[in-house]
Write a protein that holds these residues in place. Structure first.
Motif, PDB file in Angstrom:
ATOM      1  N   ILE A   1       0.866  -1.185   0.000  1.00 14.38           N
ATOM      2  CA  ILE A   1       0.000   0.000   0.000  1.00 14.38           C
ATOM      3  C   ILE A   1       0.901   1.232   0.000  1.00 14.38           C
ATOM      4  CG2 ILE A   1      -1.817   1.278   1.212  1.00 14.38           C
ATOM      5  CD1 ILE A   1      -2.594  -1.322   2.595  1.00 14.38           C
ATOM      6  N   ILE A   2       0.629   2.160  -0.918  1.00 18.75           N
ATOM      7  CA  ILE A   2       1.356   3.428  -0.949  1.00 18.75           C
ATOM      8  C   ILE A   2       0.336   4.551  -0.775  1.00 18.75           C
ATOM      9  CG2 ILE A   2       2.867   4.946  -2.258  1.00 18.75           C
ATOM     10  CD1 ILE A   2       3.948   2.538  -3.718  1.00 18.75           C
ATOM     11  N   ARG A   3       0.563   5.397   0.226  1.00 18.43           N
ATOM     12  CA  ARG A   3      -0.317   6.528   0.505  1.00 18.43           C
ATOM     13  C   ARG A   3       0.462   7.831   0.401  1.00 18.43           C
ATOM     14  NH1 ARG A   3      -1.824   2.781   4.611  1.00 18.43           N
ATOM     15  NH2 ARG A   3      -4.010   2.130   4.472  1.00 18.43           N
ATOM     16  N   SER A   4      -0.261   8.917   0.153  1.00 16.76           N
ATOM     17  CA  SER A   4       0.310  10.261   0.230  1.00 16.76           C
ATOM     18  C   SER A   4      -0.309  10.956   1.436  1.00 16.76           C
ATOM     19  CB  SER A   4       0.020  11.061  -1.044  1.00 16.76           C
ATOM     20  OG  SER A   4      -1.375  11.118  -1.298  1.00 16.76           O
ATOM     21  N   GLY A   5       0.517  11.232   2.447  1.00 16.76           N
ATOM     22  CA  GLY A   5       0.016  11.821   3.686  1.00 16.76           C
ATOM     23  C   GLY A   5       0.590  13.192   3.935  1.00 16.76           C
ATOM     24  N   LYS A   6      -0.148  14.017   4.617  1.00 23.73           N
ATOM     25  CA  LYS A   6       0.306  15.368   4.955  1.00 23.73           C
ATOM     26  C   LYS A   6       1.504  15.310   5.890  1.00 23.73           C
ATOM     27  CE  LYS A   6      -1.257  19.605   7.255  1.00 23.73           C
ATOM     28  NZ  LYS A   6      -2.377  20.244   7.992  1.00 23.73           N
ATOM     29  N   THR A   7       2.482  16.183   5.645  1.00 22.26           N
ATOM     30  CA  THR A   7       3.636  16.284   6.536  1.00 22.26           C
ATOM     31  C   THR A   7       3.292  17.238   7.679  1.00 22.26           C
ATOM     32  OG1 THR A   7       5.163  15.895   4.696  1.00 22.26           O
ATOM     33  CG2 THR A   7       6.082  16.834   6.715  1.00 22.26           C
ATOM     34  N   LEU A   8       3.292  16.744   8.904  1.00 21.07           N
ATOM     35  CA  LEU A   8       2.943  17.554  10.063  1.00 21.07           C
ATOM     36  C   LEU A   8       4.079  18.504  10.429  1.00 21.07           C
ATOM     37  CD1 LEU A   8       1.252  14.781  12.236  1.00 21.07           C
ATOM     38  CD2 LEU A   8       0.252  16.211  10.436  1.00 21.07           C
ATOM     39  N   ARG A   9       3.817  19.395  11.369  1.00 22.11           N
ATOM     40  CA  ARG A   9       4.789  20.445  11.686  1.00 22.11           C
ATOM     41  C   ARG A   9       6.112  19.905  12.200  1.00 22.11           C
ATOM     42  NH1 ARG A   9      -0.032  23.133  12.987  1.00 22.11           N
ATOM     43  NH2 ARG A   9      -0.107  22.188  15.066  1.00 22.11           N
ATOM     44  N   ASP A  10       6.080  18.745  12.884  1.00 24.50           N
ATOM     45  CA  ASP A  10       7.335  18.191  13.396  1.00 24.50           C
ATOM     46  C   ASP A  10       8.015  17.246  12.411  1.00 24.50           C
ATOM     47  OD1 ASP A  10       5.679  16.014  13.447  1.00 24.50           O
ATOM     48  OD2 ASP A  10       6.107  15.442  15.526  1.00 24.50           O
ATOM     49  N   GLY A  11       7.487  17.167  11.171  1.00 27.93           N
ATOM     50  CA  GLY A  11       8.083  16.314  10.149  1.00 27.93           C
ATOM     51  C   GLY A  11       7.466  14.938  10.044  1.00 27.93           C
ATOM     52  N   THR A  12       6.582  14.565  10.969  1.00 33.26           N
ATOM     53  CA  THR A  12       5.917  13.266  10.912  1.00 33.26           C
ATOM     54  C   THR A  12       4.919  13.235   9.752  1.00 33.26           C
ATOM     55  OG1 THR A  12       6.103  13.051  13.309  1.00 33.26           O
ATOM     56  CG2 THR A  12       4.511  11.622  12.206  1.00 33.26           C
ATOM     57  N   VAL A  13       4.860  12.103   9.069  1.00 37.63           N
ATOM     58  CA  VAL A  13       3.918  11.949   7.959  1.00 37.63           C
ATOM     59  C   VAL A  13       2.629  11.328   8.478  1.00 37.63           C
ATOM     60  CG1 VAL A  13       3.528  10.935   5.683  1.00 37.63           C
ATOM     61  CG2 VAL A  13       5.830  11.691   6.340  1.00 37.63           C
ATOM     62  N   ALA A  14       1.495  11.973   8.194  1.00 38.86           N
ATOM     63  CA  ALA A  14       0.197  11.469   8.667  1.00 38.86           C
ATOM     64  C   ALA A  14      -0.087  10.093   8.078  1.00 38.86           C
ATOM     65  CB  ALA A  14      -0.908  12.455   8.284  1.00 38.86           C
ATOM     66  N   THR A  15      -0.740   9.255   8.862  1.00 34.26           N
ATOM     67  CA  THR A  15      -1.036   7.888   8.423  1.00 34.26           C
ATOM     68  C   THR A  15      -2.410   7.749   7.774  1.00 34.26           C
ATOM     69  OG1 THR A  15      -1.899   7.366  10.625  1.00 34.26           O
ATOM     70  CG2 THR A  15       0.434   6.913  10.231  1.00 34.26           C
ATOM     71  N   ASN A  16      -3.181   8.830   7.756  1.00 28.67           N
ATOM     72  CA  ASN A  16      -4.535   8.752   7.190  1.00 28.67           C
ATOM     73  C   ASN A  16      -4.615   9.416   5.822  1.00 28.67           C
ATOM     74  OD1 ASN A  16      -4.165  11.352   8.062  1.00 28.67           O
ATOM     75  ND2 ASN A  16      -6.182  11.570   9.026  1.00 28.67           N
ATOM     76  N   GLY A  17      -3.503   9.385   5.081  1.00 25.62           N
ATOM     77  CA  GLY A  17      -3.474  10.023   3.765  1.00 25.62           C
ATOM     78  C   GLY A  17      -4.209   9.235   2.697  1.00 25.62           C
ATOM     79  N   GLN A  18      -4.258   9.801   1.503  1.00 22.36           N
ATOM     80  CA  GLN A  18      -4.958   9.175   0.379  1.00 22.36           C
ATOM     81  C   GLN A  18      -4.173   7.981  -0.152  1.00 22.36           C
ATOM     82  OE1 GLN A  18      -5.682  11.874  -2.828  1.00 22.36           O
ATOM     83  NE2 GLN A  18      -6.621  10.329  -4.170  1.00 22.36           N
ATOM     84  N   THR A  19      -4.882   6.877  -0.413  1.00 19.36           N
ATOM     85  CA  THR A  19      -4.240   5.699  -0.988  1.00 19.36           C
ATOM     86  C   THR A  19      -3.962   5.937  -2.465  1.00 19.36           C
ATOM     87  OG1 THR A  19      -5.339   4.212   0.570  1.00 19.36           O
ATOM     88  CG2 THR A  19      -4.483   3.237  -1.451  1.00 19.36           C
ATOM     89  N   GLN A  20      -2.695   5.807  -2.863  1.00 18.24           N
ATOM     90  CA  GLN A  20      -2.295   5.989  -4.255  1.00 18.24           C
ATOM     91  C   GLN A  20      -2.339   4.668  -5.020  1.00 18.24           C
ATOM     92  OE1 GLN A  20      -1.600   8.901  -5.757  1.00 18.24           O
ATOM     93  NE2 GLN A  20      -1.945  10.080  -3.889  1.00 18.24           N
ATOM     94  N   THR A  21      -1.948   3.586  -4.344  1.00 18.43           N
ATOM     95  CA  THR A  21      -2.037   2.269  -4.973  1.00 18.43           C
ATOM     96  C   THR A  21      -2.036   1.201  -3.893  1.00 18.43           C
ATOM     97  OG1 THR A  21      -1.084   0.791  -6.645  1.00 18.43           O
ATOM     98  CG2 THR A  21       0.455   1.971  -5.231  1.00 18.43           C
ATOM     99  N   ALA A  22      -2.691   0.073  -4.178  1.00 23.11           N
ATOM    100  CA  ALA A  22      -2.719  -1.069  -3.255  1.00 23.11           C
ATOM    101  C   ALA A  22      -2.714  -2.338  -4.092  1.00 23.11           C
ATOM    102  CB  ALA A  22      -3.956  -1.010  -2.364  1.00 23.11           C
ATOM    103  N   VAL A  23      -1.723  -3.194  -3.862  1.00 22.27           N
ATOM    104  CA  VAL A  23      -1.563  -4.423  -4.646  1.00 22.27           C
ATOM    105  C   VAL A  23      -1.257  -5.563  -3.687  1.00 22.27           C
ATOM    106  CG1 VAL A  23      -0.219  -5.592  -6.419  1.00 22.27           C
ATOM    107  CG2 VAL A  23      -0.708  -3.154  -6.646  1.00 22.27           C
TER     108      VAL A  23
END
Length: 350
Positions: free
Chosen positions: A281-303
């Motif tokens: 699964i590859i997602r695109s998630g928002k980068t939070l202020r401390d540099g952490t990538v959100a885990t609830n981002g949009q799914t780009q592909t799932a195989v």
């Protein structure tokens, strides 16, 4: 001055002289507290006595005689301060052997960023060490106790703030390079637990200890040689297909990898080799202020597909990365693939 007042002052002076030479820090603290109480009580009596005497003298019917001044009261010297007490003679020199054992025990805890642990501490071995740990989440743990030096430490872990509910117990051998077996236990409910360490005569006051709690879910398990080989095989397949610099990943546990890039269009390629089934699964998630990538981002592909001994790849899946975001690549292995299969991936500009 009344006879009663004179008697109280005499008692205060006698008490003060008796306590001037109090020995030791603890005795100084007790002396200071007692003396303050005596002087405070005496002062209150003196004030009342002076006021009462003044009223009596002033209300004497206008006799016209001069009132004799009251003699100034003796001022007691300030009490010795326990906080300023300094022992006589030179301070003892540090023990280089104990210092080296302390450093070894501290180093045995490891790098918390690479090998996460919940709580850790270091100290000098004693016959009756006790540590209360609060807010310990209900979970499965392993307790690692390290002892630098000689002798042994008995270890007991008990549940709660009181009582004798035993969670784990054992004995740890001290050594120059401590490497003990961990004690496994389950914290039944979130809350307190207590750790008791009892060093024998060889270890107490001469050895150093450290201990840490590690959640079983956070244990770092090295990958098997088979998983490493299959990850390399998957990477070679991607390279042969024209994908540059693929990342190799083993399957001893499920992993999620963040991949930051500028906003734009990208292509994802990934593959696996070995037994079992892998899900990507590859997602695109928002980068939070401390540099952490959100885990609830949009799914780009799932195989999801079954790996093979020869290996299998998926190449050039189109993806779009919004501004202020990053990709997260997640792969999950089923039981046949766990720590046997290997995978590789790459994200390149379109």
């Amino acid at each position: 001055m009344t006879d009663q007042l004179e008697q109280l002052l005499k008692q205060a002076r006698t008490e003060s002289l008796r306590e001037v030479l109090a020995p030791g820090t603890d005795q100084v603290r007790r002396t200071v507290r007692r003396r303050r109480g005596i002087l405070a009580g005496t002062g209150a009596v003196v004030a009342v006595g002076v006021i009462a005497s003044g009223i009596a003298l002033a209300g004497g019917g206008g006799g016209g005689g001069d009132v004799a001044p009251i003699a100034p009261l003796p001022v007691a010297p300030p009490p010795p301060s326990a906080e300023l007490w300094v022992p006589e003679g030179p301070l003892p020199s540090p023990d280089p052997v104990l210092e080296s054992r302390f450093a070894a025990a501290d180093a045995a805890l490891g790098d918390r960023q690479k090998e996460p642990f919940v709580m850790g501490t270091t100290g000098v071995v004693s016959p009756d060490y006790e540590n209360h740990v609060n807010d310990m989440a209900a979970d499965d743990y392993q307790l690692y106790v390290y002892c630098g030096g000689k002798g042994t430490i008995d270890v007991v872990v008990k549940a709660g703030q009181a009582g004798d509910t035993k969670l784990a117990a054992g004995t740890v051998e001290c050594a120059d390079r401590p490497d003990p077996e961990p004690l496994a236990f389950t914290q039944p409910v979130t809350g307190y637990l207590r750790v008791f360490l009892s060093g024998d005569k060889q270890a107490s006051d001469k050895g150093a200890f450290s201990f840490k709690f590690v959640r079983v879910a956070d244990l770092v398990v090295p990958a098997s040689a088979e998983s490493v080989a299959n990850a390399e095989k998957a990477a070679r397949l991607l390279t042969a297909a024209g994908v540059s610099a693929p990342e190799k990943v083993t399957t001893e546990r499920d992993k999620a990898v963040d991949s930051p890039h500028p906003a734009g269009d990208y292509r994802a390629s990934f593959g696996c080799a070995g037994p079992g089934t892998m899900s990507f699964i590859i997602r695109s998630g928002k980068t939070l202020r401390d540099g952490t990538v959100a885990t609830n981002g949009q799914t780009q592909t799932a195989v999801s597909y079954r790996c093979t001994a020869a290996g299998k790849i998926t190449k050039d899946v189109a993806m779009k990365l919004p501004a202020g975001s990053a990709f997260t690549v997640t792969a999950e292995a089923d039981d046949p693939a766990r720590d046997r299969a290997g995978w590789a991936w790459a994200i390149t500009p379109a």
